[in-house]
Structures are given as C-alpha cells and as structure tokens.
Design a protein around this motif. Structure first.
Motif, PDB file in Angstrom:
ATOM      1  N   ILE A 154       0.827  -1.207   0.000  1.00 36.71           N
ATOM      2  CA  ILE A 154       0.000   0.000   0.000  1.00 36.71           C
ATOM      3  C   ILE A 154       0.863   1.259   0.000  1.00 36.71           C
ATOM      4  O   ILE A 154       2.067   1.208   0.260  1.00 36.71           O
ATOM      5  N   SER A 155       0.218   2.383  -0.254  1.00 36.15           N
ATOM      6  CA  SER A 155       0.876   3.690  -0.205  1.00 36.15           C
ATOM      7  C   SER A 155       0.625   4.346   1.149  1.00 36.15           C
ATOM      8  O   SER A 155      -0.187   3.864   1.957  1.00 36.15           O
ATOM      9  N   VAL A 156       1.291   5.461   1.381  1.00 39.15           N
ATOM     10  CA  VAL A 156       1.105   6.195   2.638  1.00 39.15           C
ATOM     11  C   VAL A 156      -0.341   6.637   2.811  1.00 39.15           C
ATOM     12  O   VAL A 156      -0.915   6.526   3.904  1.00 39.15           O
ATOM     13  N   LYS A 157      -0.952   7.139   1.753  1.00 37.45           N
ATOM     14  CA  LYS A 157      -2.339   7.602   1.849  1.00 37.45           C
ATOM     15  C   LYS A 157      -3.279   6.462   2.239  1.00 37.45           C
ATOM     16  O   LYS A 157      -4.193   6.639   3.049  1.00 37.45           O
ATOM     17  N   GLU A 158      -3.043   5.286   1.665  1.00 38.27           N
ATOM     18  CA  GLU A 158      -3.857   4.123   2.008  1.00 38.27           C
ATOM     19  C   GLU A 158      -3.670   3.714   3.465  1.00 38.27           C
ATOM     20  O   GLU A 158      -4.614   3.270   4.121  1.00 38.27           O
ATOM     21  N   TYR A 159      -2.448   3.878   3.971  1.00 31.98           N
ATOM     22  CA  TYR A 159      -2.170   3.529   5.370  1.00 31.98           C
ATOM     23  C   TYR A 159      -2.915   4.463   6.315  1.00 31.98           C
ATOM     24  O   TYR A 159      -3.521   4.018   7.291  1.00 31.98           O
ATOM     25  N   VAL A 160      -2.885   5.741   6.018  1.00 34.86           N
ATOM     26  CA  VAL A 160      -3.619   6.707   6.843  1.00 34.86           C
ATOM     27  C   VAL A 160      -5.110   6.374   6.831  1.00 34.86           C
ATOM     28  O   VAL A 160      -5.774   6.373   7.875  1.00 34.86           O
ATOM     29  N   TRP A 161      -5.641   6.068   5.649  1.00 33.48           N
ATOM     30  CA  TRP A 161      -7.068   5.732   5.535  1.00 33.48           C
ATOM     31  C   TRP A 161      -7.395   4.484   6.361  1.00 33.48           C
ATOM     32  O   TRP A 161      -8.409   4.427   7.056  1.00 33.48           O
ATOM     33  N   PHE A 162      -6.513   3.476   6.276  1.00 28.70           N
ATOM     34  CA  PHE A 162      -6.725   2.243   7.040  1.00 28.70           C
ATOM     35  C   PHE A 162      -6.688   2.517   8.542  1.00 28.70           C
ATOM     36  O   PHE A 162      -7.523   2.000   9.301  1.00 28.70           O
ATOM     37  N   LYS A 163      -5.740   3.326   8.973  1.00 27.41           N
ATOM     38  CA  LYS A 163      -5.624   3.624  10.407  1.00 27.41           C
ATOM     39  C   LYS A 163      -6.852   4.376  10.912  1.00 27.41           C
ATOM     40  O   LYS A 163      -7.265   4.211  12.066  1.00 27.41           O
ATOM     41  N   LEU A 164      -7.447   5.193  10.066  1.00 25.18           N
ATOM     42  CA  LEU A 164      -8.621   5.973  10.466  1.00 25.18           C
ATOM     43  C   LEU A 164      -9.911   5.156  10.405  1.00 25.18           C
ATOM     44  O   LEU A 164     -10.772   5.265  11.283  1.00 25.18           O
ATOM     45  N   PHE A 165     -10.061   4.351   9.346  1.00 15.91           N
ATOM     46  CA  PHE A 165     -11.355   3.725   9.070  1.00 15.91           C
ATOM     47  C   PHE A 165     -11.341   2.198   9.003  1.00 15.91           C
ATOM     48  O   PHE A 165     -12.392   1.581   8.853  1.00 15.91           O
ATOM     49  N   GLY A 166     -10.143   1.598   9.096  1.00 15.35           N
ATOM     50  CA  GLY A 166     -10.071   0.139   9.102  1.00 15.35           C
ATOM     51  C   GLY A 166     -10.343  -0.517   7.769  1.00 15.35           C
ATOM     52  O   GLY A 166     -10.651  -1.708   7.702  1.00 15.35           O
ATOM     53  N   LYS A 167     -10.238   0.241   6.667  1.00 13.60           N
ATOM     54  CA  LYS A 167     -10.481  -0.296   5.331  1.00 13.60           C
ATOM     55  C   LYS A 167      -9.319   0.051   4.399  1.00 13.60           C
ATOM     56  O   LYS A 167      -8.724   1.115   4.528  1.00 13.60           O
ATOM     57  N   PHE A 168      -9.048  -0.858   3.479  1.00 12.01           N
ATOM     58  CA  PHE A 168      -8.002  -0.605   2.491  1.00 12.01           C
ATOM     59  C   PHE A 168      -8.647  -0.109   1.208  1.00 12.01           C
ATOM     60  O   PHE A 168      -9.274  -0.877   0.468  1.00 12.01           O
TER      61      PHE A 168
END
Length: 209
Positions: A154-168
C-alpha cells in the motif's frame, strides 16, 4: 459558516488547512518527518511517523475551529510511495518513496524485454524506477521473507485511511501512478500483477476520488 479542510501528506511534511465557504484561510498547521537514506539510492520513511504527524496537526486544526461547521475533508498525497504490511496492517518494510531508485534494474528489465509496452498501454503510466510496480518486484527478489509474509502492498495515503477507518481503499488518482492500474477498466492490471508476483487481493480496493 461552512468549513472545508484540506490535508496534504507530502514527502517531507503533512499540511492541514481550514478554509471557509469564501475560501478564506481560517487556520493552518504543518509538521515535518524525516527521510532516511540507509544506502546509496535508497530513500525511505517511517509510516507511523507520518501517521502520528498527521494526527498531531489535524488535532491542532480541529482545536482552533468549530467542528460542527466542517462540511468536507479532502486528502492529497505524494505519488509513488509503497510498502508491505502484514495481516494486522503492521508495516513490514519502511515506506519506499518516489525518490528511491533501488529498482532501476527492474525498469530496465521491462524496457529491454518489450513487456513495458503492454503495461504502458494498459496503465497509461511510463515504466520507471519510481513506480510501485518496480519496487514490489525488488522486494520480491531481495526480501523474499518479507514478500512472502506481506498481506498487502500500500501507499502512505492508504495507510492513513486504514488507520482511520479500518479499510483498504485507494483512489483512482493514486492508483493511476502505480503502473499497476488500468484506468479504463478501473481494475488492477493483470500483466503488472504477473510481473511483480502479487495477487489483486494484495492491493487495496480502487475507488473514485
């Protein structure tokens, strides 16, 4: 008054800005994080350092405005970052940034084999060492234990999204720079997946911007 928040996860800083419905700046904050260069041509970052910086500046902005007036939050991020994570979403590698050139030979290999043409025609992205396609191929050959353990790339943006919302999830814009995404079908490119040795399930779900 409506408030809109813009967040940019850049190469060296995360920047957050709040504007009103007249596009006048209400407040802004930013925080830096380091780049690491353990070897010549390598340029890495720590995914959790970036996420923590994001949380700090976002909270600073929220503390300075009336949260009930927020109408939208928009994210942007630097292209081409990629790293491996395990089944729990824990990073297995540092973030390999766009400036990292360790995968030069994989871009050359694609161009010399002629395979680049099919990939370019499907993804619209020139084959280049900064492309996640080439970086994943490098991990496969040079860090096989990590590659075999990786649940996703994944990319950094995807990691932030996952950490916030639990979805990839990955937006079509970020995906389009990966050399892995067919912008016409809005699906991951099978030719690219075969080259770097991963499955579609090891990438995030592509969604509209």
């Amino acid at each position: 008054m409506a408030i809109f928040i813009g967040i940019d996860i850049g190469t060296t800083h995360v920047k957050v800005i709040a504007v009103n419905d007249f596009f006048s700046i209400i407040c802004e904050e930013k925080a830096a994080y380091p780049l690491y260069q353990p070897k010549d041509g390598w340029c890495e970052q720590d995914a959790d350092e970036i996420f923590n910086a994001f949380i700090i500046v976002f909270r600073k902005v929220i503390a300075r405005i009336d949260g009930s007036q927020i109408k939208a939050v928009s994210f942007s991020a630097a292209y081409h970052s990629i790293f491996a994570i395990d089944d729990n979403g824990k990073p297995l590698t540092p973030v390999i940034t766009w400036a990292d050139t360790r995968s030069n030979q994989y871009a050359k290999q694609l161009k010399q084999s002629g395979q680049w043409k099919a990939i370019y025609e499907q993804t619209g992205t020139p084959v280049h060492p900064m492309a996640p396609l080439c970086k994943i191929a490098w991990i496969k050959d040079n860090q096989p234990a990590v590659f075999n353990k990786a649940a996703k790339f994944i990319s950094v943006k995807e990691y932030v999204w996952f950490k916030l919302f639990g979805k990839f999830r990955v937006d079509h814009s970020i995906a389009s720079a990966s050399c892995l995404f067919d912008g016409r079908t809005k699906k991951w490119c099978e030719e690219s997946l075969a080259f770097c040795g991963i499955k579609e399930s090891q990438l995030s779900v592509p969604v509209p911007v």
